[in-house]
Design a protein around this motif. Structure first.
Motif, mmCIF file in Angstrom:
data_model
loop_
_atom_site.group_PDB
_atom_site.id
_atom_site.type_symbol
_atom_site.label_atom_id
_atom_site.label_comp_id
_atom_site.label_asym_id
_atom_site.label_seq_id
_atom_site.Cartn_x
_atom_site.Cartn_y
_atom_site.Cartn_z
ATOM 1 N N ILE A 1 107.900 43.507 9.564
ATOM 2 C CA ILE A 1 107.852 42.393 8.783
ATOM 3 C C ILE A 1 108.517 42.397 7.435
ATOM 4 C CG2 ILE A 1 106.215 40.712 7.750
ATOM 5 C CD1 ILE A 1 104.184 41.436 10.087
ATOM 6 N N ASN A 2 108.282 43.642 6.868
ATOM 7 C CA ASN A 2 108.648 43.815 5.564
ATOM 8 C C ASN A 2 110.005 44.325 5.382
ATOM 9 O OD1 ASN A 2 106.171 43.326 4.189
ATOM 10 N ND2 ASN A 2 105.298 45.213 4.282
ATOM 11 N N ALA A 3 110.687 44.435 6.447
ATOM 12 C CA ALA A 3 112.294 44.812 6.505
ATOM 13 C C ALA A 3 113.194 43.869 6.298
ATOM 14 C CB ALA A 3 112.673 45.515 7.811
ATOM 15 N N ALA A 4 112.870 42.461 6.362
ATOM 16 C CA ALA A 4 113.821 41.472 6.337
ATOM 17 C C ALA A 4 114.612 41.385 5.151
ATOM 18 C CB ALA A 4 112.969 40.170 6.497
ATOM 19 N N SER A 5 115.999 41.168 5.333
ATOM 20 C CA SER A 5 116.811 40.873 4.264
ATOM 21 C C SER A 5 116.652 39.729 3.319
ATOM 22 C CB SER A 5 118.232 40.955 4.482
ATOM 23 O OG SER A 5 118.550 42.236 5.285
ATOM 24 N N PRO B 1 115.004 37.888 -1.208
ATOM 25 C CA PRO B 1 115.253 36.469 -1.547
ATOM 26 C C PRO B 1 114.425 35.708 -0.654
ATOM 27 C CG PRO B 1 117.209 37.685 -1.410
ATOM 28 C CD PRO B 1 116.365 38.454 -0.985
ATOM 29 N N VAL B 2 113.440 34.856 -1.074
ATOM 30 C CA VAL B 2 112.725 34.058 -0.510
ATOM 31 C C VAL B 2 112.976 32.654 -0.502
ATOM 32 C CG1 VAL B 2 110.046 33.195 -0.151
ATOM 33 C CG2 VAL B 2 110.673 35.910 -0.529
ATOM 34 N N GLU C 1 117.928 23.764 7.750
ATOM 35 C CA GLU C 1 119.007 24.086 8.037
ATOM 36 C C GLU C 1 119.720 24.675 6.637
ATOM 37 O OE1 GLU C 1 121.816 21.961 10.538
ATOM 38 O OE2 GLU C 1 120.234 21.434 12.275
ATOM 39 N N SER C 2 119.402 23.916 5.477
ATOM 40 C CA SER C 2 120.066 24.107 4.343
ATOM 41 C C SER C 2 119.414 25.501 3.891
ATOM 42 C CB SER C 2 119.870 23.165 3.254
ATOM 43 O OG SER C 2 119.975 23.809 2.003
ATOM 44 N N ALA C 3 118.011 25.857 4.164
ATOM 45 C CA ALA C 3 117.391 26.908 3.817
ATOM 46 C C ALA C 3 117.788 28.157 4.467
ATOM 47 C CB ALA C 3 115.872 26.645 4.105
ATOM 48 N N LEU C 4 118.052 28.054 5.827
ATOM 49 C CA LEU C 4 118.845 29.028 6.754
ATOM 50 C C LEU C 4 120.090 29.243 6.279
ATOM 51 C CD1 LEU C 4 118.492 30.704 9.088
ATOM 52 C CD2 LEU C 4 119.217 28.755 10.625
ATOM 53 N N THR C 5 120.975 28.200 5.911
ATOM 54 C CA THR C 5 122.412 28.883 5.347
ATOM 55 C C THR C 5 122.252 29.467 4.101
ATOM 56 O OG1 THR C 5 123.231 26.620 6.132
ATOM 57 C CG2 THR C 5 124.308 27.524 4.379
ATOM 58 N N GLN C 6 121.398 29.250 3.299
ATOM 59 C CA GLN C 6 121.203 29.870 2.032
ATOM 60 C C GLN C 6 120.639 31.315 2.102
ATOM 61 O OE1 GLN C 6 119.588 27.869 -1.652
ATOM 62 N NE2 GLN C 6 119.765 25.847 -0.075
ATOM 63 N N ALA C 7 119.522 31.556 3.381
ATOM 64 C CA ALA C 7 118.953 32.605 3.527
ATOM 65 C C ALA C 7 120.206 33.710 4.300
ATOM 66 C CB ALA C 7 117.875 32.538 4.543
ATOM 67 N N ARG C 8 121.030 33.261 5.118
ATOM 68 C CA ARG C 8 122.338 33.972 5.697
ATOM 69 C C ARG C 8 123.117 34.656 4.514
ATOM 70 N NH1 ARG C 8 121.995 33.731 11.128
ATOM 71 N NH2 ARG C 8 121.412 31.912 12.472
ATOM 72 N N ASP D 1 118.631 40.698 8.927
ATOM 73 C CA ASP D 1 117.807 39.846 9.529
ATOM 74 C C ASP D 1 117.288 38.818 8.631
ATOM 75 O OD1 ASP D 1 118.490 40.964 12.207
ATOM 76 O OD2 ASP D 1 116.892 42.114 12.069
ATOM 77 N N ILE D 2 116.818 37.819 9.000
ATOM 78 C CA ILE D 2 115.992 36.683 8.176
ATOM 79 C C ILE D 2 114.752 36.619 9.005
ATOM 80 C CG2 ILE D 2 115.823 34.294 7.721
ATOM 81 C CD1 ILE D 2 119.031 34.438 7.773
ATOM 82 N N SER D 3 113.617 36.615 8.251
ATOM 83 C CA SER D 3 112.311 36.349 8.721
ATOM 84 C C SER D 3 111.616 35.118 8.225
ATOM 85 C CB SER D 3 111.312 37.757 8.375
ATOM 86 O OG SER D 3 110.019 37.118 8.669
ATOM 87 N N ILE D 4 111.445 34.233 9.307
ATOM 88 C CA ILE D 4 110.415 33.031 9.050
ATOM 89 C C ILE D 4 109.308 33.336 8.896
ATOM 90 C CG2 ILE D 4 110.202 30.785 9.751
ATOM 91 C CD1 ILE D 4 112.791 30.690 10.951
#
Length: 206
Positions: free
Chosen positions: A61-65, A98-99, A126-133, A140-143
């Motif tokens: 869980i804590n390994a997300a970028s 980044p969160v 979708e904007s949040a996902l684009t920024q997270a990517r 990896d991205i964790s929701i």
């Protein structure tokens, strides 16, 4: 050759009847009433008790970028957002990445101790996902939740992997995972039973 793109992974603790939070969520009980004394004692005890037994899952869980969460997961609005507070994760949140917080209330990014910076996204999932990517690069991205946010990403077909941590209690009411989500095709990748929780990982198939 295209660069590797990290996976979009859901990490969610749920009761045996599918709830991620009970009724009557408050600042003192952010996960609602689950029969414990507060802070989702029964639902999330696996993360804090017998820590070595579940260390691999907590480390995952804590390994997300980068992390995405809904406003309620960050914390309730307290007064005016012109004088905002910094959520209920403390001065050194556990994310260390980044969160991206989905909200209707715009505010400037909020850096915290330990490498966490909250970014407040007002223009949708979708904007949040684009920024997270962009922030995660090939990581990896964790929701992280809550379930309402996760359900939006599942319904939009934006999740690659679903990691559920199923606790042997029932809540009977509250916020439920998969509410309003069309039927999904899942491939089970792993499962492991610990003493107070079962960890199951699914790939979400197209």
């Amino acid at each position: 050759m295209s660069a590797r793109m990290g996976k979009v992974i859901v990490n969610q603790t749920i009761s045996a009847d599918g709830y991620s939070a009970g009724l009557n969520q408050t600042e003192e009980r952010p996960f609602g009433e689950d029969g414990g004394d507060g802070w989702g004692d029964r639902l999330h005890a696996w993360m804090f008790e017998a820590g070595s037994e579940n260390k691999a899952e907590v480390d995952q869980i804590n390994a997300a970028s980068a992390v995405i969460m809904g406003r309620n997961m960050f914390g309730p609005v307290r007064g005016s957002w012109s004088r905002p507070w910094n959520g209920w994760w403390g001065d050194d949140p556990p994310f260390h990445a980044p969160v991206f917080v989905l909200t209707n209330h715009a505010r400037e990014p909020q850096p915290m101790e330990g490498g966490t910076t909250y970014h407040f996204v007002t223009d949708g999932i979708e904007s949040a996902l684009t920024q997270a990517r962009a922030a995660a690069g090939d990581g990896d991205i964790s929701i992280h939740g809550g379930a309402t946010t996760i359900n939006q990403y599942l319904a939009a077909g934006l999740v690659d992997e679903l990691r559920l941590h199923i606790v042997p209690i029932t809540l009977g009411a509250g916020t439920r995972l998969f509410e309003g989500v069309p039927p999904l095709k899942l491939e089970q990748l792993t499962s492991r039973a610990a003493s107070t929780v079962v960890h199951v990982t699914y790939r979400v198939l197209p």
